[in-house]
Design a protein around this motif. Structure first.
Motif, PDB file in Angstrom:
ATOM      1  N   SER A 284       1.236  13.812  18.050  1.00 39.29           N
ATOM      2  CA  SER A 284       1.664  14.263  16.735  1.00 39.29           C
ATOM      3  C   SER A 284       2.874  13.482  16.254  1.00 39.29           C
ATOM      4  CB  SER A 284       2.008  15.763  16.769  1.00 39.29           C
ATOM      5  OG  SER A 284       0.876  16.542  17.122  1.00 39.29           O
ATOM      6  N   VAL A 285       3.117  13.568  14.942  1.00 40.78           N
ATOM      7  CA  VAL A 285       4.330  13.011  14.346  1.00 40.78           C
ATOM      8  C   VAL A 285       5.128  14.161  13.761  1.00 40.78           C
ATOM      9  CG1 VAL A 285       5.317  11.368  12.724  1.00 40.78           C
ATOM     10  CG2 VAL A 285       3.067  10.915  13.719  1.00 40.78           C
ATOM     11  N   ILE A 286       6.380  14.282  14.175  1.00 38.58           N
ATOM     12  CA  ILE A 286       7.268  15.339  13.697  1.00 38.58           C
ATOM     13  C   ILE A 286       8.350  14.689  12.834  1.00 38.58           C
ATOM     14  CG2 ILE A 286       8.671  17.322  14.329  1.00 38.58           C
ATOM     15  CD1 ILE A 286       5.730  17.364  15.358  1.00 38.58           C
ATOM     16  N   GLY A 287       8.373  15.059  11.558  1.00 36.99           N
ATOM     17  CA  GLY A 287       9.228  14.400  10.590  1.00 36.99           C
ATOM     18  C   GLY A 287      10.714  14.616  10.827  1.00 36.99           C
TER      19      GLY A 287
ATOM     20  N   SER B 247       0.052 -27.448   3.165  1.00 37.11           N
ATOM     21  CA  SER B 247       0.817 -26.671   4.147  1.00 37.11           C
ATOM     22  C   SER B 247       0.070 -25.395   4.529  1.00 37.11           C
ATOM     23  CB  SER B 247       2.184 -26.289   3.569  1.00 37.11           C
ATOM     24  OG  SER B 247       2.949 -27.426   3.271  1.00 37.11           O
ATOM     25  N   PRO B 248       0.104 -25.018   5.816  1.00 33.60           N
ATOM     26  CA  PRO B 248      -0.502 -23.751   6.221  1.00 33.60           C
ATOM     27  C   PRO B 248       0.420 -22.580   5.887  1.00 33.60           C
ATOM     28  CG  PRO B 248       0.411 -24.843   8.138  1.00 33.60           C
ATOM     29  CD  PRO B 248       0.617 -25.774   6.971  1.00 33.60           C
ATOM     30  N   VAL B 249      -0.162 -21.501   5.387  1.00 34.88           N
ATOM     31  CA  VAL B 249       0.594 -20.291   5.068  1.00 34.88           C
ATOM     32  C   VAL B 249      -0.075 -19.118   5.786  1.00 34.88           C
ATOM     33  CG1 VAL B 249       1.397 -18.737   3.261  1.00 34.88           C
ATOM     34  CG2 VAL B 249       1.211 -21.198   2.798  1.00 34.88           C
ATOM     35  N   ALA B 250       0.628 -18.504   6.705  1.00 34.14           N
ATOM     36  CA  ALA B 250       0.099 -17.312   7.368  1.00 34.14           C
ATOM     37  C   ALA B 250       0.194 -16.121   6.414  1.00 34.14           C
ATOM     38  CB  ALA B 250       0.874 -17.025   8.650  1.00 34.14           C
ATOM     39  N   VAL B 251      -0.818 -15.268   6.423  1.00 35.70           N
ATOM     40  CA  VAL B 251      -0.830 -14.053   5.613  1.00 35.70           C
ATOM     41  C   VAL B 251      -1.146 -12.897   6.543  1.00 35.70           C
ATOM     42  CG1 VAL B 251      -1.907 -12.822   3.698  1.00 35.70           C
ATOM     43  CG2 VAL B 251      -1.558 -15.299   3.535  1.00 35.70           C
ATOM     44  N   LEU B 252      -0.269 -11.887   6.565  1.00 39.36           N
ATOM     45  CA  LEU B 252      -0.377 -10.780   7.507  1.00 39.36           C
ATOM     46  C   LEU B 252      -0.455  -9.459   6.766  1.00 39.36           C
ATOM     47  CD1 LEU B 252       2.496 -11.933   9.908  1.00 39.36           C
ATOM     48  CD2 LEU B 252       0.083 -12.557  10.047  1.00 39.36           C
ATOM     49  N   ASN B 253      -1.437  -8.638   7.103  1.00 36.44           N
ATOM     50  CA  ASN B 253      -1.495  -7.279   6.578  1.00 36.44           C
ATOM     51  C   ASN B 253      -0.406  -6.441   7.236  1.00 36.44           C
ATOM     52  OD1 ASN B 253      -3.669  -7.949   5.043  1.00 36.44           O
ATOM     53  ND2 ASN B 253      -5.129  -6.604   6.056  1.00 36.44           N
ATOM     54  N   GLY B 254       0.303  -5.649   6.441  1.00 36.70           N
ATOM     55  CA  GLY B 254       1.463  -4.913   6.930  1.00 36.70           C
ATOM     56  C   GLY B 254       1.160  -3.611   7.629  1.00 36.70           C
ATOM     57  N   ASP B 255      -0.125  -3.359   7.982  1.00 37.05           N
ATOM     58  CA  ASP B 255      -0.448  -2.129   8.685  1.00 37.05           C
ATOM     59  C   ASP B 255      -1.317  -2.378   9.913  1.00 37.05           C
ATOM     60  OD1 ASP B 255      -2.723  -2.906   7.379  1.00 37.05           O
ATOM     61  OD2 ASP B 255      -3.007  -1.054   6.261  1.00 37.05           O
TER      62      ASP B 255
ATOM     63  N   LEU C  97      -3.284   0.811  11.651  1.00 33.26           N
ATOM     64  CA  LEU C  97      -2.439   2.002  11.704  1.00 33.26           C
ATOM     65  C   LEU C  97      -2.551   2.863  10.448  1.00 33.26           C
ATOM     66  CD1 LEU C  97       0.835   0.605  13.326  1.00 33.26           C
ATOM     67  CD2 LEU C  97      -1.196   1.543  14.421  1.00 33.26           C
ATOM     68  N   GLY C  98      -3.695   2.892   9.828  1.00 28.60           N
ATOM     69  CA  GLY C  98      -3.844   3.588   8.558  1.00 28.60           C
ATOM     70  C   GLY C  98      -4.002   5.081   8.633  1.00 28.60           C
ATOM     71  N   THR C  99      -4.210   5.648   9.818  1.00 35.57           N
ATOM     72  CA  THR C  99      -4.376   7.094   9.959  1.00 35.57           C
ATOM     73  C   THR C  99      -3.313   7.645  10.904  1.00 35.57           C
ATOM     74  OG1 THR C  99      -5.857   6.952  11.877  1.00 35.57           O
ATOM     75  CG2 THR C  99      -6.870   6.824   9.670  1.00 35.57           C
ATOM     76  N   PRO C 100      -3.019   8.951  10.821  1.00 37.98           N
ATOM     77  CA  PRO C 100      -2.045   9.526  11.751  1.00 37.98           C
ATOM     78  C   PRO C 100      -2.441   9.346  13.212  1.00 37.98           C
ATOM     79  CG  PRO C 100      -2.436  11.033   9.927  1.00 37.98           C
ATOM     80  CD  PRO C 100      -3.448   9.935   9.793  1.00 37.98           C
ATOM     81  N   GLU C 101      -3.734   9.486  13.501  1.00 41.33           N
ATOM     82  CA  GLU C 101      -4.192   9.330  14.883  1.00 41.33           C
ATOM     83  C   GLU C 101      -3.898   7.921  15.397  1.00 41.33           C
ATOM     84  OE1 GLU C 101      -6.637  12.433  12.825  1.00 41.33           O
ATOM     85  OE2 GLU C 101      -6.006  10.395  12.329  1.00 41.33           O
ATOM     86  N   ALA C 102      -4.173   6.921  14.557  1.00 47.52           N
ATOM     87  CA  ALA C 102      -3.914   5.546  14.964  1.00 47.52           C
ATOM     88  C   ALA C 102      -2.419   5.266  15.060  1.00 47.52           C
ATOM     89  CB  ALA C 102      -4.567   4.581  13.982  1.00 47.52           C
TER      90      ALA C 102
ATOM     91  N   GLY D  28       0.800  -1.228   0.000  1.00 46.76           N
ATOM     92  CA  GLY D  28       0.000   0.000   0.000  1.00 46.76           C
ATOM     93  C   GLY D  28       0.830   1.275   0.000  1.00 46.76           C
ATOM     94  N   LYS D  29       0.252   2.335  -0.588  1.00 47.95           N
ATOM     95  CA  LYS D  29       0.943   3.629  -0.639  1.00 47.95           C
ATOM     96  C   LYS D  29       0.762   4.445   0.637  1.00 47.95           C
ATOM     97  CE  LYS D  29       1.052   4.343  -5.637  1.00 47.95           C
ATOM     98  NZ  LYS D  29       0.701   5.259  -6.747  1.00 47.95           N
ATOM     99  N   GLY D  30      -0.277   4.176   1.399  1.00 44.12           N
ATOM    100  CA  GLY D  30      -0.477   4.916   2.645  1.00 44.12           C
ATOM    101  C   GLY D  30      -0.818   6.374   2.439  1.00 44.12           C
ATOM    102  N   THR D  31      -1.752   6.655   1.523  1.00 42.34           N
ATOM    103  CA  THR D  31      -2.081   8.056   1.224  1.00 42.34           C
ATOM    104  C   THR D  31      -2.643   8.793   2.433  1.00 42.34           C
ATOM    105  OG1 THR D  31      -4.221   7.311   0.356  1.00 42.34           O
ATOM    106  CG2 THR D  31      -2.447   7.630  -1.231  1.00 42.34           C
ATOM    107  N   ARG D  32      -3.318   8.081   3.323  1.00 44.45           N
ATOM    108  CA  ARG D  32      -3.879   8.750   4.504  1.00 44.45           C
ATOM    109  C   ARG D  32      -2.795   9.185   5.483  1.00 44.45           C
ATOM    110  NH1 ARG D  32      -8.181   4.832   7.012  1.00 44.45           N
ATOM    111  NH2 ARG D  32      -6.556   3.323   6.447  1.00 44.45           N
ATOM    112  N   LEU D  33      -1.589   8.673   5.305  1.00 44.85           N
ATOM    113  CA  LEU D  33      -0.490   9.049   6.196  1.00 44.85           C
ATOM    114  C   LEU D  33       0.458  10.064   5.567  1.00 44.85           C
ATOM    115  CD1 LEU D  33       0.487   5.614   7.779  1.00 44.85           C
ATOM    116  CD2 LEU D  33      -0.684   7.509   8.889  1.00 44.85           C
ATOM    117  N   GLN D  34       0.113  10.574   4.403  1.00 46.17           N
ATOM    118  CA  GLN D  34       0.964  11.617   3.826  1.00 46.17           C
ATOM    119  C   GLN D  34       1.015  12.829   4.749  1.00 46.17           C
ATOM    120  OE1 GLN D  34      -0.635  12.388  -0.080  1.00 46.17           O
ATOM    121  NE2 GLN D  34       0.344  10.598  -0.977  1.00 46.17           N
ATOM    122  N   PRO D  35       2.152  13.526   4.838  1.00 44.71           N
ATOM    123  CA  PRO D  35       3.351  13.412   3.997  1.00 44.71           C
ATOM    124  C   PRO D  35       4.377  12.371   4.455  1.00 44.71           C
ATOM    125  CG  PRO D  35       3.589  15.246   5.488  1.00 44.71           C
ATOM    126  CD  PRO D  35       2.203  14.691   5.736  1.00 44.71           C
ATOM    127  N   LEU D  36       4.093  11.651   5.547  1.00 45.02           N
ATOM    128  CA  LEU D  36       5.072  10.688   6.043  1.00 45.02           C
ATOM    129  C   LEU D  36       5.409   9.633   4.996  1.00 45.02           C
ATOM    130  CD1 LEU D  36       3.571  10.111   9.597  1.00 45.02           C
ATOM    131  CD2 LEU D  36       5.519  11.558   9.002  1.00 45.02           C
TER     132      LEU D  36
END
Length: 376
Positions: A306-309, A103-111, A224-229, A10-18
């Motif tokens: 807040s997040v300070i770059g 075989s079992p394969v775990a699949v994890l979302n990266g956010d 964790l898709g938003t800055p608040e989260a 994912g591009k993470g547009t909701r977290l821009q400009p980070l």
């Protein structure tokens, strides 16, 4: 060999400009890229081999994780050149899997930040001889999510779209972004085109009477898709509300990384992370926030949630609440921003130019040459 796929495209547009210069899973959370927490959890669960399904800025992942040996496992990378959706990304990554059809394969979302036990999920999947097992979580307000009702035996009954009325809310269970697939099920997903597991793969499995299991627990869970989260998840890791083997220091009110400097009369609390070379000057107050490498909070400034770059500067006496300040940006002294702000990389907000406004749509005045400044 226990294998897993990490979905990190994912591009993470909701977290821009980070996310202008880094993929969403590589944004720093509690002192390391968020994905490092997920990789460490996977390794702790007995995963020995991971395939990262990348797309946006794929070289960033390899530069940090390499072949995975430093993290105690083996890492492989697959990059999709066109968006394939969740199912398409899983199918695309499957060509690097080594296990047999059962075989079992775990699949994890990266956010997703979660405290669920991945190894227990795999064990339950094996014991039930399931085709797919989903981790489900309960939420107070499920209106923003697709719903996943289950029967008394844990079998998934339906996959429902986001509810539009109160009558549509038949359960508080939602898809938590962690799955265990039978390898042969992954191989049955159409290759070379976009596929949604939620809208196509899972409903088709139910229609064919496949065994789709849902396991619900009360473990910590946060998207964790938003800055608040993002800042909340980082603070919860530092405070010890959710555990991570990758946390680069002890839990407590603050995590100070190598070279961080905090004045004796400054306050840093609420699970804040002060990155390498970052500075908090005299009388400043930082709470529940993330300061990235080399960020500066000048005297008397207040930074909350807040997040300070990296390399950004918060001027003396400025007050920030729920802000996202891009890399190398500068917020001049004497500003008061209690409705939230996104300041893009390298942008400048003039001193004493913004005071508190109750309307988050209020325009943000800034010096000429500002790249982007917008209220949240």
């Amino acid at each position: 060999m226990n294998e897993a796929i990490l979905l990190v495209g994912g591009k993470g547009t909701r977290l821009q400009p980070l996310t202008l210069s880094r993929p969403k899973p590589m944004v720093s959370v509690a002192g390391v890229p968020f994905l490092a927490h997920l990789v460490a959890r996977a390794r702790a669960a007995g995963i020995e081999r991971l395939v990262m399904a990348t797309s946006y800025l794929p070289e960033t992942f390899r530069a940090y994780f390499g072949d995975g040996s430093a993290f105690g496992l083996r890492l492989e990378y697959v990059t999709e050149t066109e968006p394939l959706g969740t199912g398409g990304a899983i199918r695309n990554a499957a060509r690097l899997l080594t296990g047999g059809p059962d075989s079992p394969v775990a699949v994890l979302n990266g956010d997703i930040l979660s405290g669920t036990d991945i190894s227990l999920l795999v064990e339950r999947h094996r014991a039930a001889d399931a085709d797919v097992t989903l981790h489900l979580t309960r939420v107070d307000d499920p209106r923003a999510y697709g719903l996943v009702p289950t029967g008394p035996d844990g079998r998934v009954l339906r996959f429902l779209e986001k509810p539009t009325t109160a009558a549509d809310i038949v359960t508080d269970q939602i898809n938590a972004g962690c799955y265990v697939f039978r390898r042969s099920v992954i191989d049955s997903i159409p290759a070379g085109r976009p596929v949604s597991v939620e809208r196509e793969t899972f409903p088709a499995l139910l229609a064919s009477n496949a065994r789709v299991l849902g396991i619900t627990d009360d473990a910590y869970w946060l998207d964790l898709g938003t800055p608040e989260a993002l800042v909340r998840g980082s603070a919860d890791l530092v405070l010890g509300r959710v555990a991570s083997p990758a946390l680069p220091g002890p839990c407590g009110e603050a995590l100070l990384l190598e070279g961080a400097r905090v004045a004796p009369d400054a306050t840093v609390a609420g699970g804040s992370t002060i990155g390498p070379g970052a500075t908090v000057h005299s009388g400043a107050h930082v709470s529940g926030s993330i300061l990235l490498d080399g960020a500066v909070v000048e005297a008397g400034a207040v930074v909350r949630d807040s997040v300070i770059g990296a390399g950004a500067v918060i001027g003396a006496g400025t007050v920030l609440d729920c802000a996202v300040i891009g890399d190398r940006a500068r917020v001049g002294s004497g500003n008061e921003l209690r409705t939230g702000l996104r300041l893009w990389n390298g942008a400048v907000l003039a001193p004493d130019s913004v005071r508190f406004s109750p309307d988050p749509r209020t325009s943000i005045p800034a010096q000429s040459g500002v790249q982007h400044a917008a209220a949240l």
